[in-house]
Design a protein around this motif. Structure first.
Motif, PDB file in Angstrom:
ATOM      1  N   PRO A   7       0.827  -1.217   0.000  1.00 29.96           N
ATOM      2  CA  PRO A   7       0.000   0.000   0.000  1.00 29.96           C
ATOM      3  C   PRO A   7       0.856   1.260   0.000  1.00 29.96           C
ATOM      4  N   ARG A   8       0.357   2.293  -0.651  1.00 27.95           N
ATOM      5  CA  ARG A   8       1.128   3.527  -0.797  1.00 27.95           C
ATOM      6  C   ARG A   8       1.471   4.153   0.555  1.00 27.95           C
ATOM      7  N   TYR A   9       0.513   4.111   1.495  1.00 28.62           N
ATOM      8  CA  TYR A   9       0.785   4.716   2.799  1.00 28.62           C
ATOM      9  C   TYR A   9       1.911   3.978   3.514  1.00 28.62           C
ATOM     10  N   GLN A  10       1.978   2.636   3.326  1.00 29.18           N
ATOM     11  CA  GLN A  10       3.033   1.851   3.959  1.00 29.18           C
ATOM     12  C   GLN A  10       4.386   2.143   3.313  1.00 29.18           C
ATOM     13  N   GLN A  11       4.392   2.330   1.996  1.00 32.70           N
ATOM     14  CA  GLN A  11       5.633   2.691   1.316  1.00 32.70           C
ATOM     15  C   GLN A  11       6.150   4.038   1.822  1.00 32.70           C
ATOM     16  N   LEU A  12       5.220   4.978   2.034  1.00 33.97           N
ATOM     17  CA  LEU A  12       5.614   6.291   2.541  1.00 33.97           C
ATOM     18  C   LEU A  12       6.142   6.180   3.966  1.00 33.97           C
ATOM     19  N   LYS A  13       5.492   5.372   4.781  1.00 26.52           N
ATOM     20  CA  LYS A  13       5.967   5.137   6.148  1.00 26.52           C
ATOM     21  C   LYS A  13       7.376   4.549   6.138  1.00 26.52           C
ATOM     22  N   ASP A  14       7.577   3.532   5.306  1.00 21.31           N
ATOM     23  CA  ASP A  14       8.882   2.871   5.242  1.00 21.31           C
ATOM     24  C   ASP A  14       9.977   3.847   4.814  1.00 21.31           C
ATOM     25  N   LEU A  15       9.635   4.742   3.894  1.00 17.86           N
ATOM     26  CA  LEU A  15      10.608   5.722   3.418  1.00 17.86           C
ATOM     27  C   LEU A  15      11.007   6.680   4.540  1.00 17.86           C
ATOM     28  N   ILE A  16      10.020   7.155   5.300  1.00 18.12           N
ATOM     29  CA  ILE A  16      10.309   8.085   6.396  1.00 18.12           C
ATOM     30  C   ILE A  16      11.108   7.387   7.493  1.00 18.12           C
ATOM     31  N   ILE A  17      10.745   6.141   7.811  1.00 18.83           N
ATOM     32  CA  ILE A  17      11.486   5.381   8.826  1.00 18.83           C
ATOM     33  C   ILE A  17      12.930   5.179   8.387  1.00 18.83           C
ATOM     34  N   GLU A  18      13.127   4.869   7.112  1.00 20.20           N
ATOM     35  CA  GLU A  18      14.482   4.686   6.586  1.00 20.20           C
ATOM     36  C   GLU A  18      15.293   5.972   6.707  1.00 20.20           C
ATOM     37  N   GLN A  19      14.655   7.113   6.438  1.00 21.15           N
ATOM     38  CA  GLN A  19      15.349   8.395   6.553  1.00 21.15           C
ATOM     39  C   GLN A  19      15.703   8.715   8.007  1.00 21.15           C
ATOM     40  N   ILE A  20      14.851   8.265   8.931  1.00 24.22           N
ATOM     41  CA  ILE A  20      15.148   8.465  10.355  1.00 24.22           C
ATOM     42  C   ILE A  20      16.359   7.638  10.761  1.00 24.22           C
ATOM     43  N   TYR A  21      16.374   6.361  10.364  1.00 24.85           N
ATOM     44  CA  TYR A  21      17.484   5.485  10.727  1.00 24.85           C
ATOM     45  C   TYR A  21      18.787   5.889  10.040  1.00 24.85           C
TER      46      TYR A  21
END
Length: 250
Positions: A7-21
């Motif tokens: 899902p698009r919202y999950q892809q966006l979440k994963d991207l933000i989490i990756e940027q945090i890490y």
């Protein structure tokens, strides 16, 4: 964000989490708003809203009403069985403490406070309401009533440079204290002062303090649920009798 199976919202979440890490988004840094995500990522407003909302619920972000979403930094630790000056706690973590006074006055004793503190209903009492900040982020609201005979010069103090706890402990050390910790959904005033969304949970510490046998303060201390945690440690002390009996089984 091209995997159609996710899902698009999950892809966006994963991207933000990756940027945090990865450190691209740093602690306390503001993340793009819903509108900015819609434009830059090519997603719908509903998708952006869901992603930010779930990241907030999962602890990655801290959404501040009317301000935006920020990368979470830490959970403030406070010892459950100790009463500490919040300014000292903040300084211990290497951060800056400051406060904002909402009310500081001498008032007629409210009926409920008269009953709790055993003060004559015709008396007056000091009342202070202030917000404590850590690096400009609100971490505590202090709503406290003080027996005016214990601290007659209370109104003359500058509580932007000294905390009420520090001032009161300088008059006399506490002889007794009681703390009750509750999880609550705060009223709008508290939510607004803590800069959290409505219906967001809070930790409420209700505290009574005594000097000799007289209650001198009654206070309520509100903490954002996602920025504060209480830590308690208990270690039983073995009696000599227990230790002696225990040796038989070693």
């Amino acid at each position: 964000m091209q995997n159609k199976q996710i899902p698009r919202y999950q892809q966006l979440k994963d991207l933000i989490i990756e940027q945090i890490y990865d450190g691209a988004l740093k602690p306390l840094q503001r993340v793009p708003s819903e509108n900015q995500l819609v434009k830059s990522m090519g997603v719908s407003r509903m998708t952006a809203n869901r992603a930010l909302k779930e990241l907030n619920e999962e602890g990655y972000l801290n959404r501040r009403a009317g301000v935006g979403s920020f990368v979470s930094d830490f959970r403030v630790n406070s010892h459950l069985f100790e009463i500490k000056n919040i300014a000292d706690e903040v300084a211990f973590r290497g951060n800056k403490h400051n406060s904002r006074i909402i009310k500081q006055s001498l008032i007629d004793v409210p009926r409920k406070i008269s009953r709790i503190m055993n003060i004559d209903s015709n008396e007056q009492i000091f009342h202070i309401l202030l917000v404590h900040y850590e690096d400009s982020i609100p971490i505590q609201i202090e709503d406290r009533y003080i027996n005016r005979f214990f601290a007659p010069n209370f109104l003359e103090q500058d509580f932007l440079s000294i905390t009420p706890s520090s001032y009161l402990s300088g008059i006399s050390p506490l002889h007794q204290a009681e703390q009750i910790v509750s999880a609550i959904i705060p009223k709008n005033l508290i939510s607004n002062l803590l800069e959290i969304e409505k219906e967001s949970p809070c930790l409420l510490i209700t505290r009574k303090t005594w000097v000799k046998k007289e209650m001198i303060t009654y206070g309520k201390f509100y903490h954002p649920g996602d920025r504060y945690e209480l830590v308690g440690h208990y270690e039983p002390v073995k009696s000599n009798k227990f230790q002696k009996n225990n040796k038989k089984f070693m």
